[in-house]
Scaffold this motif. Structure first.
Motif, PDB file in Angstrom:
ATOM      1  N   ASP A  32     -17.367  44.556  -4.893  1.00 14.13           N
ATOM      2  CA  ASP A  32     -18.085  43.298  -4.699  1.00 14.13           C
ATOM      3  C   ASP A  32     -17.941  42.444  -5.952  1.00 14.13           C
ATOM      4  N   LEU A  33     -17.482  41.218  -5.792  1.00 15.52           N
ATOM      5  CA  LEU A  33     -17.479  40.295  -6.915  1.00 15.52           C
ATOM      6  C   LEU A  33     -18.913  39.889  -7.255  1.00 15.52           C
ATOM      7  N   PRO A  34     -19.209  39.578  -8.509  1.00 18.95           N
ATOM      8  CA  PRO A  34     -20.560  39.146  -8.873  1.00 18.95           C
ATOM      9  C   PRO A  34     -21.012  37.946  -8.038  1.00 18.95           C
ATOM     10  N   GLY A  35     -22.215  38.063  -7.495  1.00 12.56           N
ATOM     11  CA  GLY A  35     -22.753  37.006  -6.645  1.00 12.56           C
ATOM     12  C   GLY A  35     -22.417  37.186  -5.180  1.00 12.56           C
ATOM     13  N   PHE A  36     -21.521  38.100  -4.884  1.00  7.06           N
ATOM     14  CA  PHE A  36     -21.092  38.355  -3.506  1.00  7.06           C
ATOM     15  C   PHE A  36     -21.478  39.784  -3.124  1.00  7.06           C
ATOM     16  N   GLY A  37     -22.776  39.996  -2.968  1.00 11.18           N
ATOM     17  CA  GLY A  37     -23.274  41.321  -2.663  1.00 11.18           C
ATOM     18  C   GLY A  37     -23.546  42.161  -3.899  1.00 11.18           C
ATOM     19  N   ALA A  38     -23.295  41.614  -5.067  1.00  8.33           N
ATOM     20  CA  ALA A  38     -23.538  42.307  -6.340  1.00  8.33           C
ATOM     21  C   ALA A  38     -24.196  41.325  -7.305  1.00  8.33           C
ATOM     22  N   PRO A  39     -25.047  41.819  -8.207  1.00 11.47           N
ATOM     23  CA  PRO A  39     -25.697  40.925  -9.161  1.00 11.47           C
ATOM     24  C   PRO A  39     -24.680  40.246 -10.083  1.00 11.47           C
ATOM     25  N   ARG A  40     -25.033  39.066 -10.530  1.00 11.56           N
ATOM     26  CA  ARG A  40     -24.227  38.396 -11.544  1.00 11.56           C
ATOM     27  C   ARG A  40     -24.731  38.798 -12.925  1.00 11.56           C
ATOM     28  N   PRO A  41     -23.828  39.145 -13.837  1.00  8.78           N
ATOM     29  CA  PRO A  41     -24.269  39.472 -15.199  1.00  8.78           C
ATOM     30  C   PRO A  41     -25.006  38.301 -15.834  1.00  8.78           C
ATOM     31  N   ALA A  42     -25.834  38.585 -16.798  1.00  5.14           N
ATOM     32  CA  ALA A  42     -26.562  37.531 -17.492  1.00  5.14           C
ATOM     33  C   ALA A  42     -25.585  36.509 -18.052  1.00  5.14           C
ATOM     34  N   GLY A  43     -25.847  35.248 -17.771  1.00  2.69           N
ATOM     35  CA  GLY A  43     -25.007  34.175 -18.283  1.00  2.69           C
ATOM     36  C   GLY A  43     -23.732  33.939 -17.506  1.00  2.69           C
ATOM     37  N   PHE A  44     -23.529  34.686 -16.427  1.00  2.00           N
ATOM     38  CA  PHE A  44     -22.302  34.561 -15.646  1.00  2.00           C
ATOM     39  C   PHE A  44     -22.341  33.256 -14.855  1.00  2.00           C
ATOM     40  N   GLY A  45     -21.332  32.404 -15.059  1.00  2.00           N
ATOM     41  CA  GLY A  45     -21.333  31.083 -14.452  1.00  2.00           C
ATOM     42  C   GLY A  45     -20.523  30.941 -13.184  1.00  2.00           C
ATOM     43  N   SER A  46     -19.921  32.026 -12.703  1.00  2.00           N
ATOM     44  CA  SER A  46     -19.185  32.044 -11.431  1.00  2.00           C
ATOM     45  C   SER A  46     -17.970  31.117 -11.411  1.00  2.00           C
ATOM     46  N   SER A  47     -17.376  30.861 -12.561  1.00  2.00           N
ATOM     47  CA  SER A  47     -16.137  30.088 -12.587  1.00  2.00           C
ATOM     48  C   SER A  47     -14.959  31.004 -12.304  1.00  2.00           C
ATOM     49  N   LYS A  48     -13.835  30.420 -11.967  1.00  2.00           N
ATOM     50  CA  LYS A  48     -12.649  31.225 -11.669  1.00  2.00           C
ATOM     51  C   LYS A  48     -12.228  32.047 -12.876  1.00  2.00           C
ATOM     52  N   GLU A  49     -12.336  31.492 -14.070  1.00  2.00           N
ATOM     53  CA  GLU A  49     -11.972  32.240 -15.276  1.00  2.00           C
ATOM     54  C   GLU A  49     -12.903  33.415 -15.511  1.00  2.00           C
ATOM     55  N   GLU A  50     -14.183  33.232 -15.228  1.00  2.00           N
ATOM     56  CA  GLU A  50     -15.136  34.326 -15.425  1.00  2.00           C
ATOM     57  C   GLU A  50     -14.884  35.465 -14.436  1.00  2.00           C
ATOM     58  N   TYR A  51     -14.471  35.124 -13.227  1.00  2.00           N
ATOM     59  CA  TYR A  51     -14.153  36.186 -12.273  1.00  2.00           C
ATOM     60  C   TYR A  51     -12.907  36.954 -12.709  1.00  2.00           C
ATOM     61  N   VAL A  52     -11.928  36.260 -13.230  1.00  2.00           N
ATOM     62  CA  VAL A  52     -10.740  36.953 -13.739  1.00  2.00           C
ATOM     63  C   VAL A  52     -11.121  37.862 -14.899  1.00  2.00           C
ATOM     64  N   CYS A  75      -7.087  37.209  -3.358  1.00  2.00           N
ATOM     65  CA  CYS A  75      -5.652  37.055  -3.582  1.00  2.00           C
ATOM     66  C   CYS A  75      -5.392  36.177  -4.806  1.00  2.00           C
ATOM     67  N   ILE A  76      -6.074  35.057  -4.886  1.00  2.00           N
ATOM     68  CA  ILE A  76      -5.872  34.130  -6.000  1.00  2.00           C
ATOM     69  C   ILE A  76      -6.253  34.779  -7.328  1.00  2.00           C
ATOM     70  N   LEU A  77      -7.413  35.427  -7.349  1.00  2.00           N
ATOM     71  CA  LEU A  77      -7.908  36.016  -8.599  1.00  2.00           C
ATOM     72  C   LEU A  77      -7.055  37.207  -9.039  1.00  2.00           C
ATOM     73  N   THR A  78      -6.662  38.059  -8.098  1.00  2.00           N
ATOM     74  CA  THR A  78      -5.873  39.227  -8.494  1.00  2.00           C
ATOM     75  C   THR A  78      -4.459  38.838  -8.899  1.00  2.00           C
TER      76      THR A  78
END
Length: 244
Positions: A32-52, A75-78
């Motif tokens: 699960d990506l953060p925010g998608f069924g899983a908690p987001r780490p503290a300060g996680f802004g959900s940008s594409k760079e942060e997911y990578v 697909c894009i992130l991996t």
């Protein structure tokens, strides 16, 4: 070395449940990506760079290169992970996630990217109507569509908006890096996808020098509509890489 499966939007690891039923190997993980069924780490802004960055950090913990697979945003992130950290990826496979400067975001993505209209859309979003949209617009079977829609909670809505707003020019930004991918690649794509047209699957395959670009007779959610075919394609891809 495990296989790691990454979902897209608006999904969770459950996206891969149908495919996993057809896989013979047992060392398969769906995250699960953060925010998608899983908690987001503290300060996680959900940008594409942060997911990578999150994916890179978690893959580093495994300690060996993995068979990395992604669908849609997965697909894009991996693909980005494989380009910036090729040492973490033994093989790569992905589908229905364009990485091209020529790609024009689909209408719903443009709504999410609008700072006003995106919020209004999410405020009005209801599970029942969204499930119908998935079924009628993307041919997602009714059961998976309903289960997908009900998982779209407040953190996911916020994560979707932030991810898409960070990605206005993701194709232009990340397409050049595809030349740095060294892992054997395979692309699978729903040929009837109205949002991420099949030509972008072929373009992605060309950019990655993919061994195969497989176009399936289905819509965007290949992993829900053609799970057996996707699983067979993945196992053939992994097997060919072992033999090579």
């Amino acid at each position: 070395m495990p296989a790691v499966l990454i979902h897209g939007v608006p999904d969770t690891h459950h996206l891969w449940d149908p495919v996993r039923q057809y896989l013979s190997r047992s060392d398969v993980e769906a995250w699960d990506l953060p925010g998608f069924g899983a908690p987001r780490p503290a300060g996680f802004g959900s940008s594409k760079e942060e997911y990578v960055d999150w994916l890179v950090e978690r893959l580093e913990r495994i300690g060996e290169p993995v068979d990395l697979v992604g669908h849609d945003w997965g697909c894009i992130l991996t693909a980005r992970v494989a380009s910036v950290r090729p040492d973490l990826v033994r093989t790569w496979a992905g589908g229905n996630g364009p990485v091209s400067s020529e790609y024009v975001w689909h209408p719903l993505a443009r709504i999410w990217q609008d700072p006003v209209e995106g919020g209004r859309y999410m405020d009005r979003l209801e599970a029942a109507s969204f499930a119908r949209d998935l079924t009628e617009g993307f041919d997602v079977p009714a059961g998976p569509a309903a289960r997908t829609a009900v998982r779209v909670d407040a953190p996911m809505k916020d994560s979707i908006l932030k991810l898409y707003r960070s990605a206005l020019t993701v194709g232009a930004e990340w397409e050049p890096g595809l030349s740095q991918v060294s892992a054997p690649c395979m692309v699978f794509w729903g040929a009837l996808d109205p949002a991420c047209q099949a030509e972008f699957g072929r373009k992605l395959g060309d950019a990655l020098h993919a061994a195969k670009v497989i176009e399936l007779d289905c819509n965007h959610w290949t992993v829900l509509q053609r799970p057996a075919e996707v699983a067979a394609a993945l196992e053939a891809h992994w097997g060919a890489s072992v033999r090579a």
